[in-house]
Design a protein around this motif. Structure first.
Motif, PDB file in Angstrom:
ATOM      1  N   GLN A 228       0.836  -1.210   0.000  1.00  9.68           N
ATOM      2  CA  GLN A 228       0.000   0.000   0.000  1.00  9.68           C
ATOM      3  C   GLN A 228       0.866   1.253   0.000  1.00  9.68           C
ATOM      4  O   GLN A 228       0.514   2.260  -0.646  1.00  9.68           O
ATOM      5  N   ARG A 229       1.995   1.221   0.693  1.00 10.08           N
ATOM      6  CA  ARG A 229       2.881   2.391   0.720  1.00 10.08           C
ATOM      7  C   ARG A 229       3.457   2.660  -0.662  1.00 10.08           C
ATOM      8  O   ARG A 229       3.483   3.804  -1.135  1.00 10.08           O
ATOM      9  N   LYS A 230       3.909   1.591  -1.330  1.00 12.14           N
ATOM     10  CA  LYS A 230       4.452   1.761  -2.682  1.00 12.14           C
ATOM     11  C   LYS A 230       3.364   2.228  -3.653  1.00 12.14           C
ATOM     12  O   LYS A 230       3.622   3.027  -4.563  1.00 12.14           O
ATOM     13  N   SER A 231       2.142   1.732  -3.461  1.00 10.43           N
ATOM     14  CA  SER A 231       1.033   2.182  -4.307  1.00 10.43           C
ATOM     15  C   SER A 231       0.756   3.663  -4.081  1.00 10.43           C
ATOM     16  O   SER A 231       0.430   4.408  -5.018  1.00 10.43           O
ATOM     17  N   LEU A 232       0.880   4.088  -2.805  1.00 11.60           N
ATOM     18  CA  LEU A 232       0.734   5.513  -2.515  1.00 11.60           C
ATOM     19  C   LEU A 232       1.836   6.322  -3.190  1.00 11.60           C
ATOM     20  O   LEU A 232       1.594   7.439  -3.673  1.00 11.60           O
ATOM     21  N   ASP A 233       3.050   5.757  -3.248  1.00  8.37           N
ATOM     22  CA  ASP A 233       4.154   6.450  -3.925  1.00  8.37           C
ATOM     23  C   ASP A 233       3.864   6.618  -5.423  1.00  8.37           C
ATOM     24  O   ASP A 233       4.130   7.679  -5.997  1.00  8.37           O
TER      25      ASP A 233
ATOM     26  N   ARG B 113       0.464   2.738 -12.971  1.00  7.99           N
ATOM     27  CA  ARG B 113      -0.464   2.005 -12.110  1.00  7.99           C
ATOM     28  C   ARG B 113       0.273   0.861 -11.442  1.00  7.99           C
ATOM     29  O   ARG B 113       0.988   0.102 -12.120  1.00  7.99           O
ATOM     30  N   ALA B 114       0.120   0.786 -10.137  1.00 11.20           N
ATOM     31  CA  ALA B 114       0.725  -0.323  -9.381  1.00 11.20           C
ATOM     32  C   ALA B 114      -0.191  -1.537  -9.503  1.00 11.20           C
ATOM     33  O   ALA B 114      -1.334  -1.524  -9.057  1.00 11.20           O
ATOM     34  N   VAL B 115       0.311  -2.590 -10.115  1.00  6.35           N
ATOM     35  CA  VAL B 115      -0.474  -3.808 -10.318  1.00  6.35           C
ATOM     36  C   VAL B 115      -0.233  -4.756  -9.136  1.00  6.35           C
ATOM     37  O   VAL B 115       0.903  -5.199  -8.917  1.00  6.35           O
ATOM     38  N   HIS B 116      -1.297  -5.020  -8.384  1.00  9.80           N
ATOM     39  CA  HIS B 116      -1.185  -5.897  -7.216  1.00  9.80           C
ATOM     40  C   HIS B 116      -1.427  -7.351  -7.610  1.00  9.80           C
ATOM     41  O   HIS B 116      -2.251  -7.628  -8.481  1.00  9.80           O
ATOM     42  N   LYS B 117      -0.707  -8.243  -6.936  1.00  9.98           N
ATOM     43  CA  LYS B 117      -0.990  -9.666  -7.107  1.00  9.98           C
ATOM     44  C   LYS B 117      -0.723 -10.364  -5.782  1.00  9.98           C
ATOM     45  O   LYS B 117       0.066  -9.885  -4.949  1.00  9.98           O
ATOM     46  N   ALA B 118      -1.380 -11.501  -5.588  1.00  7.80           N
ATOM     47  CA  ALA B 118      -1.171 -12.275  -4.363  1.00  7.80           C
ATOM     48  C   ALA B 118       0.225 -12.878  -4.388  1.00  7.80           C
ATOM     49  O   ALA B 118       0.679 -13.387  -5.422  1.00  7.80           O
TER      50      ALA B 118
ATOM     51  N   VAL C 166       0.123  -9.906  -0.210  1.00  9.88           N
ATOM     52  CA  VAL C 166       0.089  -9.211  -1.494  1.00  9.88           C
ATOM     53  C   VAL C 166       1.470  -8.631  -1.814  1.00  9.88           C
ATOM     54  O   VAL C 166       2.269  -8.371  -0.913  1.00  9.88           O
ATOM     55  N   GLU C 167       1.684  -8.432  -3.100  1.00  8.61           N
ATOM     56  CA  GLU C 167       2.910  -7.752  -3.538  1.00  8.61           C
ATOM     57  C   GLU C 167       2.617  -7.031  -4.864  1.00  8.61           C
ATOM     58  O   GLU C 167       1.601  -7.284  -5.516  1.00  8.61           O
ATOM     59  N   ILE C 168       3.522  -6.112  -5.256  1.00  9.29           N
ATOM     60  CA  ILE C 168       3.357  -5.380  -6.520  1.00  9.29           C
ATOM     61  C   ILE C 168       4.039  -6.175  -7.619  1.00  9.29           C
ATOM     62  O   ILE C 168       5.250  -6.395  -7.589  1.00  9.29           O
ATOM     63  N   ALA C 169       3.218  -6.619  -8.595  1.00  8.03           N
ATOM     64  CA  ALA C 169       3.770  -7.381  -9.718  1.00  8.03           C
ATOM     65  C   ALA C 169       4.619  -6.484 -10.609  1.00  8.03           C
ATOM     66  O   ALA C 169       5.703  -6.858 -11.061  1.00  8.03           O
ATOM     67  N   GLU C 170       4.106  -5.276 -10.875  1.00 11.27           N
ATOM     68  CA  GLU C 170       4.840  -4.309 -11.695  1.00 11.27           C
ATOM     69  C   GLU C 170       4.194  -2.944 -11.555  1.00 11.27           C
ATOM     70  O   GLU C 170       3.032  -2.838 -11.169  1.00 11.27           O
TER      71      GLU C 170
END
Length: 573
Positions: free
Chosen positions: A17-22, A40-45, A67-71
């Motif tokens: 979530q922090r990286k998505s906020l960035d 766009r931060a793409v989330h994946k399990a 969860v983690e950021i795929a790309e």
């Protein structure tokens, strides 16, 4: 999965979530950057625990690990992007073509009080005045001065067109330098992009920079591109590469001579690696070359043809008249030398005889020996006086009867009141004038021994004057008629021909303006569509901020609950 795994799930949630906020913050920061494409931060399990098997206990099956950021994805429609690049080339072409034709309109400066048309009108008016007052030195001086004004107007326009042509060569040199600067930056970006892609990341900001440079390049020259497997953008024009990986190949604007003392009028764009000339078909450079090599040459050529015809026809008519001394007229303008490297306009000048301060005015041939098509008068250089009326009637059998009356209406020739002289078409009748101005006899020897001759061509009646030194002003009138009589040049008058040039420039300028406007509309539509997909929407980003902030807070509470569980467990132990 144990209790400590929950801490990892919570930690991954916090980091994601922090990286998505960035990413969202980065979008907001670039909301007004036209070259920026939103990310766009793409989330994946994250990878889960394995399903139950022989080596582990049975149960519900796989457990997620968070969860983690795929790309970090760059939002871009490549099809629309390629259309924008293509339309940018065409937009650049019509923008410069419209600007160039507008410059030509400004150079021609029509309608105005200081252009070629105005100068011709003033010259025409002065010739009309001279036809009414052929003995007036002031009228003769106005003819000479207005002729100079016509010459100055032609040469001013021609010089401005030449200067504009030279300035286009400077534009080409600057454009070649700009292209080389752009391609070098693109090659550097290629190197960085390949390196970052090799590490498994997306170089989104660098891709935006490279696209912006390619768009700038497209506005200058028609280019094509493709992306290889490593991420390099390979750029070429007319089959010759400008960028290949980290290598950039330069262009140069070179003249048709290495001698700097010779004006460079037709610089060419050369691919320095191959030495091949590049002939752009779109973009600003193509417009400059079309303007320089086609439009300017065409209009300058028409003006030169007009100037050449004006000199030739004016001199011809001027030679058909008498000057103030009763001598046959000579050239008024210096004849144009077709073999000269100078243009006809550059050669425009009055003859030395006309420019002569002492005797030049008297050399202007205002009187006309060609009284009408039916009869021609030639005073053979003699100083004569007297006004008469010539009448030619049909005698039948293809012959004419000639009679001449004096200014009082009395029959002056032939002397017998009841007789006439029968002549054939084209016959020269040589006549003498006595000291009283009476016509005394005709001479039929045909060797120009009389005082004057009449050449009979057709029937008609016309007043004539033998005072050729002053002249009847007919030749001045005939000179004036050259500017508005048809069939002088390409089926038009000189003035009409010039107006055709002006209207042609205006029509082309109007068309180029319309094409530019059309391209602006098309490009604006594509850019609007592109921004709707790739542009940053502050409302959308603010919603994401709230979503990620709430997710971050929830993850923090989750970790807090896991911590409470651990505390309870430690209390029991």
């Amino acid at each position: 999965m144990n209790i400590f795994s929950g801490l990892h799930v919570g930690l991954r949630a916090l980091e994601t979530q922090r990286k998505s906020l960035d990413v969202t913050g980065h979008n907001i920061a670039n909301a007004n950057n036209e070259d920026y494409n939103k990310q766009r931060a793409v989330h994946k399990a994250s990878y889960p625990y394995t399903a139950p098997g022989l080596s582990n206990h049975g149960g519900a099956g796989q457990f997620g690990t968070g969860v983690e950021i795929a790309e970090v994805e760059r939002v871009k429609d490549q099809f629309i992007n390629s259309q924008i690049f293509n339309e940018t080339q065409t937009s650049g072409y019509w923008e410069e073509m419209q600007r160039g034709l507008e410059k030509v309109e400004y150079i021609l400066n029509e309608p105005s009080d200081s252009g070629i048309d105005s100068a011709i009108n003033q010259f025409w008016n002065s010739l009309q005045d001279l036809s009414n007052n052929p003995s007036d030195d002031a009228a003769r001086n106005m003819v000479r001065e207005n002729a100079r004004n016509v010459i100055d107007s032609f040469q001013s326009v021609n010089n401005q067109l030449t200067d504009y042509k030279k300035s286009i060569n400077e534009n080409l040199s600057n454009a070649a330098a700009d292209i080389n600067n752009i391609t070098k930056k693109m090659a550097d970006l290629n190197k960085q992009i390949v390196s970052i892609k090799g590490s498994g990341q997306n170089p989104n900001d660098l891709l935006d920079q490279r696209d912006a440079l390619y768009k700038d390049l497209s506005k200058l020259i028609n280019v094509q591109s493709r992306q290889d497997a490593q991420g390099n953008l390979i750029v070429s024009t007319q089959g010759m590469q400008l960028v290949n990986g980290s290598d950039a190949y330069e262009l140069a604007a070179k003249g048709n001579t290495d001698d700097n003392s010779i004006p460079r009028m037709e610089d060419k764009l050369i691919h320095t690696r191959t030495g091949t000339e590049i002939k752009p078909t779109n973009g600003k450079i193509a417009a400059w070359m079309d303007m320089r090599d086609e439009k300017l040459d065409f209009y300058a050529g028409r003006l030169n043809e007009m100037a050449k015809t004006m000199v030739t026809e004016f001199n011809k008519q001027h030679q058909a008249g008498y000057d103030a001394n009763g001598v046959d007229g000579e050239n008024f303008f210096k004849p144009i030398d077709s073999s000269s490297e100078q243009s006809a306009i550059a050669q425009l000048d009055l003859t030395a005889a006309i420019k002569d301060l002492e005797n030049g005015l008297s050399k202007i041939a205002a009187g006309n020996k060609n009284i009408d098509t039916f009869v021609e008068l030639d005073t053979l250089g003699n100083n004569l006086s007297g006004n008469y009326q010539v009448e030619v009637t049909d005698a039948g059998g293809g012959q004419f009867d000639l009679t001449i009356n004096d200014s009082d209406g009395n029959k002056a020739y032939p002397p017998d009141p009841d007789s006439s002289v029968t002549v054939n078409p084209g016959d020269n009748v040589e006549l003498n004038v006595d000291v009283n101005g009476d016509i005394t006899a005709d001479i039929t020897a045909g060797i120009n021994t009389g005082d004057f001759t009449l050449t009979v061509n057709d029937t008609g009646k016309r007043n004539i004057s033998l005072d050729k030194a002053i002249g009847n002003g007919e030749n001045a009138n005939a000179l004036a008629n050259l500017f508005n009589s048809d069939e002088v040049i390409e089926g038009a008058s000189l003035e009409g021909y010039f107006r055709t040039i002006v209207t042609s420039v205006g029509a082309e300028s109007s068309r180029s303006q319309q094409m530019k406007n059309n391209q602006d509309v098309v490009l604006k539509q594509l850019q609007t569509l592109d921004r709707s997909i790739s542009g940053v929407s502050l409302d959308e980003e603010m919603a994401k901020l709230i979503k990620y902030q709430q997710s971050y807070a929830a993850a923090a509470k989750y970790i807090n609950k896991i911590e409470e569980l651990l505390d309870s467990l430690m209390t029991i132990v």
